[in-house]
Design an enzyme around this catalytic site. Sequence first.
Site, PDB file in Angstrom:
ATOM      1  NE  ARG A  63      -2.307  -1.247   3.576  1.00 53.46           N
ATOM      2  CZ  ARG A  63      -1.725  -0.493   4.498  1.00 53.46           C
ATOM      3  NH1 ARG A  63      -1.764   0.813   4.394  1.00 53.46           N
ATOM      4  NH2 ARG A  63      -1.140  -1.033   5.527  1.00 53.46           N
ATOM      5  CE1 TYR A 191       0.433  -6.201  -2.226  1.00 55.48           C
ATOM      6  CE2 TYR A 191      -0.413  -4.127  -1.383  1.00 55.48           C
ATOM      7  CZ  TYR A 191      -0.023  -5.434  -1.167  1.00 55.48           C
ATOM      8  OH  TYR A 191      -0.113  -5.966   0.080  1.00 55.48           O
ATOM      9  CE  LYS A 200      -6.316  -3.503   4.567  1.00 53.38           C
ATOM     10  NZ  LYS A 200      -6.335  -4.058   5.872  1.00 53.38           N
ATOM     11  CG  HIS A 220      -6.980  -2.857  10.071  1.00 49.47           C
ATOM     12  ND1 HIS A 220      -5.668  -2.471  10.167  1.00 49.47           N
ATOM     13  CD2 HIS A 220      -6.993  -3.890   9.198  1.00 49.47           C
ATOM     14  CE1 HIS A 220      -4.917  -3.240   9.395  1.00 49.47           C
ATOM     15  NE2 HIS A 220      -5.692  -4.108   8.795  1.00 49.47           N
ATOM     16  CB  SER A 242      -0.651  -3.591   7.936  1.00 50.75           C
ATOM     17  OG  SER A 242      -1.796  -2.831   7.640  1.00 50.75           O
ATOM     18  CB  ALA A 243       2.553  -7.161   8.490  1.00 48.58           C
ATOM     19  CB  CYS A 244       0.755  -6.368  13.914  1.00 49.15           C
ATOM     20  SG  CYS A 244       1.970  -5.092  13.518  1.00 49.15           S
ATOM     21  CG  ASP A 269      -7.461  -7.039   6.910  1.00 47.22           C
ATOM     22  OD1 ASP A 269      -6.480  -6.904   7.665  1.00 47.22           O
ATOM     23  OD2 ASP A 269      -7.682  -6.284   5.955  1.00 47.22           O
ATOM     24  NE  ARG A 361      -0.018  -8.639   2.412  1.00 48.87           N
ATOM     25  CZ  ARG A 361      -0.577  -8.237   3.550  1.00 48.87           C
ATOM     26  NH1 ARG A 361      -1.681  -8.793   3.992  1.00 48.87           N
ATOM     27  NH2 ARG A 361      -0.012  -7.279   4.264  1.00 48.87           N
TER      28      ARG A 361
END
Length: 576
Positions: A63, A191, A200, A220, A242-244, A269, A361
């Site tokens: 993003r 992407y 999103k 989120h 994100s990515a946590c 998500d 991904r």
Amino acid sequence: MRKWVEEVAALCRPANIHWCNGSEEEKKALTELAVAAGILIPLNPDKHPGCYYHRSHANDVARVEERTFICTKTAQEAGPTNNWANPTEMYQKLNGLLNGAMAGRTLYVIPYLMGPPGSPLTKIGVEITDSVYVVLSMRIMTRIGKVAWNELGSNGVFTKGLHSMLDINPETRYIAHFPQDNAVISTSSNYGGNVLLGKKCLALRLASYLGRDEGWMAEHMLILGVESPTGEKTYVAAAFPSACGKTNFAMLTPPEHYKGWKVTTIGDDIAWMRPGPDGRLYAINPEAGYFGVAPGTNCKTNLNAMLSLSRDTIFTNVALTKSGEVWWEGKDGEPPADLLDWHGKPWIAGSKEKAAHPNSRFAAPMKNNPVLDSEVSNPTGVPISAIIFGGRRATTMPLVFQAFNWVHGTYVGATMGSEMTAAAAGKVGTVRRDPMAMLPFAGYNMGDYFTHWLRMRKLLKNPPKIFHVNWFRKSAEGEFLWPGYGENMRVLKWIVDRCKGRVPATETPLGWMPEAKDIDITGIPNYTKEKLEEALSIDIEGWKTEVMLQDELFMKLYADLPKELVYQRELLISRL
Ligand code: GTP
Ligand code: SPV
Ligand code: MN
């Protein structure tokens, strides 16, 4: 609807128009076309049935927050944490870029639903795109085609999404939201979050804007169900940046020691939540698939994700073997010998470069998930007992604490910090404030968003309890103090027990906390009570610094910051 498609076609001048119906035949035809064009590479049908591989442009792998705009009449409405643009000027600029942009290409019209059919929470979107990769990904991530036309009927309301790849040039890349027109336009990217416009753009940025006016929340957050050995079912929602760890937590496999406990997934998500007639908060997952981070996913960390991506999945920017298998850092086993990296170049084991992009991904249909919750398509949603906030913090943040009440919990969410990850273009590893994990996704002024959170309390007779967790705290030697993944069940159980009022907690300056004896660590390999104590410890000096760091965000938002949060800060300081 037809008029809008005509207008877009007149501007973009495609060679063809394809109206998607979502059928199997359509999927087959579009897949063949994508393979012939080299956009998708079929994977080994024995190892990865129905799966395809895609490489994005190397400049287009995450993003792009600095190219993401909220175009409202006034800059004040977008607020200081969003990029704002004047809608008229943005439309003008984008119309210029889109003029003739689809020459020689097919324009696809994708009708889709965000949410289960028949739910009062569900929204209808239509995405126009010139990317067949987007069509096939949207087909996994949302409910597309006939089901959406049916829901739209002859007078339904829909969100307009317009996407064109142009020439994938970062200079002309825009993700522009027009909340007042219920519309979004995306250019020059192909992407994920930039172009799967239901995710999103609609489900968070535009939906949060609608939710403020209509008294609901677009967050989120993952949504999971926990079932105890006695059959008691509890639903919780959790906001991690994100990515946590949302996908991992949403489908966790309880450890051996937790026999009879079961975790089931509603979503990984995004949560849309609305007060129900009983005064509880009810949540749906607007999505129908998982756009998950590949690196770190393996049979030990997330078996259910591995099973979800075992068929009918599109992989983007992972590594590829000559025999048509995929690989990424942190997948089971040693890297295969004949690997091509995410650029398509031969990759040598031990190389400093990653074989898979850190933000590579998988897009997998949720129906593949063996622990999919039975209520996932229930139009009413599921009642949420706990909301959990969490970030990626090497220091300061203890393993878990419970907020004293909703207003305090709102403060805890609002002041969340997390180390940046590869999910967004930017500096990986530095701690930034990411309120409610929504910094990149709130569709309006963050100060007003906090006020909306406080206002929601008045609409709820029985609000969820609020918690904060940190799976990522490290020792002075740089080792994780908590094993994470499936072992997070142990913390989840404490949270569930707190919701039911079954376990005691200790009052601390941060909130209610367990003592080490309250978290069962039986059966965790190489783990000690001392490590748990360190993970739970409160570093008062570290917290004084933390409060100062929180100020950065509060200063930025000061004009619109609800005073309740300023008082919460004073209370925290006095407790410290
Ligand atoms: P987005 O899709 O970007 O919103 O990400 P997400 O929040 O769903 O994160 P995800 O579950 O995909 O996890 C991201 C990374 O964190 C992966 O590499 C995981 O292996 C790692 N991770 C997830 N849970 C844990 C955990 O409990 N402990 C540790 N140490 N790492 C974790
Ligand atoms: C995130 O970055 O939070 C994601 C991936 O879930 S994307 O769809 O690219 O936004
Ligand atoms: Mn996400």
